[in-house]
Design a protein around this motif. Structure first.
Motif, PDB file in Angstrom:
ATOM      1  N   VAL A   6     -46.921 -41.145   7.487  1.00  0.00           N
ATOM      2  CA  VAL A   6     -46.343 -42.492   7.351  1.00  0.00           C
ATOM      3  C   VAL A   6     -46.329 -43.195   8.703  1.00  0.00           C
ATOM      4  O   VAL A   6     -46.738 -44.352   8.835  1.00  0.00           O
ATOM      5  N   TRP A   7     -45.854 -42.485   9.744  1.00  0.00           N
ATOM      6  CA  TRP A   7     -45.804 -43.070  11.089  1.00  0.00           C
ATOM      7  C   TRP A   7     -47.205 -43.390  11.597  1.00  0.00           C
ATOM      8  O   TRP A   7     -47.443 -44.453  12.177  1.00  0.00           O
ATOM      9  N   ASN A  49     -28.763 -43.288  12.727  1.00  0.00           N
ATOM     10  CA  ASN A  49     -29.997 -42.497  12.618  1.00  0.00           C
ATOM     11  C   ASN A  49     -29.852 -41.095  13.199  1.00  0.00           C
ATOM     12  O   ASN A  49     -30.547 -40.171  12.784  1.00  0.00           O
ATOM     13  N   TYR A  63     -31.877 -33.284   9.546  1.00  0.00           N
ATOM     14  CA  TYR A  63     -33.252 -32.827   9.260  1.00  0.00           C
ATOM     15  C   TYR A  63     -33.658 -31.681  10.189  1.00  0.00           C
ATOM     16  O   TYR A  63     -34.024 -30.591   9.731  1.00  0.00           O
ATOM     17  N   ASN A  74     -31.309 -37.743  11.506  1.00  0.00           N
ATOM     18  CA  ASN A  74     -32.327 -36.965  12.200  1.00  0.00           C
ATOM     19  C   ASN A  74     -31.849 -35.555  12.525  1.00  0.00           C
ATOM     20  O   ASN A  74     -32.605 -34.585  12.390  1.00  0.00           O
ATOM     21  N   VAL A 124     -43.193 -31.317   4.864  1.00  0.00           N
ATOM     22  CA  VAL A 124     -42.336 -32.501   4.990  1.00  0.00           C
ATOM     23  C   VAL A 124     -42.662 -33.255   6.272  1.00  0.00           C
ATOM     24  O   VAL A 124     -42.760 -34.491   6.292  1.00  0.00           O
ATOM     25  N   GLY A 125     -42.859 -32.508   7.361  1.00  0.00           N
ATOM     26  CA  GLY A 125     -43.221 -33.125   8.637  1.00  0.00           C
ATOM     27  C   GLY A 125     -44.553 -33.847   8.560  1.00  0.00           C
ATOM     28  O   GLY A 125     -44.714 -34.948   9.107  1.00  0.00           O
ATOM     29  N   ILE A 145     -45.934 -35.194   5.886  1.00  0.00           N
ATOM     30  CA  ILE A 145     -45.758 -36.425   5.100  1.00  0.00           C
ATOM     31  C   ILE A 145     -45.150 -37.520   5.974  1.00  0.00           C
ATOM     32  O   ILE A 145     -45.619 -38.660   5.986  1.00  0.00           O
ATOM     33  N   GLN A 146     -44.109 -37.171   6.737  1.00  0.00           N
ATOM     34  CA  GLN A 146     -43.447 -38.172   7.589  1.00  0.00           C
ATOM     35  C   GLN A 146     -44.376 -38.654   8.700  1.00  0.00           C
ATOM     36  O   GLN A 146     -44.466 -39.862   8.981  1.00  0.00           O
ATOM     37  N   TYR A 169     -49.687 -36.489  16.573  1.00  0.00           N
ATOM     38  CA  TYR A 169     -49.234 -35.981  15.268  1.00  0.00           C
ATOM     39  C   TYR A 169     -50.210 -34.937  14.719  1.00  0.00           C
ATOM     40  O   TYR A 169     -49.795 -33.990  14.051  1.00  0.00           O
TER      41      TYR A 169
END
Length: 308
Positions: free
Chosen positions: A280-281, A160, A167, A164, A273-274, A276-277, A248
């Motif tokens: 999800v979290w 990971n 990114y 990470n 992009v951040g 969207i991620q 967040y």
């Protein structure tokens, strides 16, 4: 007191890997992992996933043997999680990279832009402000990793860290290249736009830090207990009334402020992009709160009040 016999099978092949005799009924899964490790040194406890069913969920380290739905001969299934690395190491690596990379572009080290621009500085004050804000953000993250965050899981898969870092480091380079470029043009609405963006950025940075402190105080040192987070006396935490993951929410606000400040397309894309991620979290955390706590506040949304 009755003792248990514990056999551990490979989750894929069903081959017997280990047999433990006379295991205490109050033994935890964590202790069973340590016993298993003695007979198979290559699989240290953090690397082990112990399950009741080959395709089931991993048991928690604190689960007690006698409380599990097993007989006096307990059968567990083992799956190798792969090489592990500590969360602290991962976060320090993730966050130190963007800090250093951005500064390389800011100081215009050789081989980035044309030779005549080596070690020159931008004539636009917003570029210097953006560098201070970007650096502040990642220094804050590094300090929080060292002194604030308490991790429920000590490690994560080593693979990971490469994903990470690609990114975070990649986006930092992309943003920094354009913001510090000799041909960079300041925001359309000038000083007013930049000042408004700075206020948004700083407000959300303070808010994000406040939430991290509130979440830290929910979990005593060395504990894995989970509680419902509620607002404290700090006004920045009052957003807990409407949102499950306001850390967040504030993170999104910070990057929206930075996007407005720099008026740079790569920053806007990084923010998207951040978002969207983080959504999800946040949705995953929100679902786990609802599942775990029957009295969880019904008004809360995962990340954006009343919307998402």
């Amino acid at each position: 007191m009755k003792h248990y016999e514990v056999e551990i099978l490979d989750a894929k092949t069903k081959d017997k890997l280990c047999f433990l005799d006379k295991v205490e009924p109050n033994a935890t899964i964590g202790e069973i992992k340590s016993m298993f490790h003695k007979s198979h040194p290559q699989w240290y406890p953090a690397r082990q996933s112990i399950r009741l069913d080959p395709k089931g969920k991993s048991l928690k380290d604190e689960d007690v043997l006698q409380n599990l739905p097993v007989g006096t001969t307990a059968t567990f299934y083992f799956r190798d999680l792969g090489a592990q690395i500590s969360w602290v190491t991962v976060f320090l690596t993730e966050y130190a990279g963007p800090l250093v990379i951005y500064l390389m572009f800011y100081f215009r080290v050789p081989f980035i832009y044309a030779p005549k621009y080596d070690f020159t500085t931008s004539k636009h004050w917003v570029v210097h402000l953006a560098c201070m804000c970007h650096s502040f953000h990642y220094v804050k993250r590094l300090l929080e990793t060292l002194f604030v965050h308490r991790f429920s899981h000590g490690t994560m898969p080593l693979r990971n860290i490469f994903k990470n870092c690609t990114y975070y480091w990649g986006f930092a380079a992309w943003m920094a290249y354009y913001i510090n470029h000799p041909l960079y043009t300041p925001p359309m609405y000038g000083e007013q736009q930049v000042k408004l963006a700075l206020i948004i950025f700083l407000f959300c940075q303070i808010g994000n830090f406040s939430i991290h402190i509130a979440l830290r105080n929910l979990r005593p040192p060395g504990s894995k207990t989970r509680k419902i987070p509620y607002p404290t006396k700090n006004p920045f935490t009052w957003i807990f009334l409407l949102v499950s993951c306001p850390n967040y929410t504030y993170e999104l606000g910070s990057w929206l402020g930075f996007t407005l400040m720099t008026q740079c397309l790569p920053v806007a894309f990084f923010t998207l992009v951040g978002f969207i991620q983080m959504t999800v979290w946040a949705k995953g955390k929100h679902r786990s709160y609802l599942k775990e706590f029957r009295d969880y506040p019904p008004l809360r949304s995962p990340i954006l009040p009343f919307i998402l």
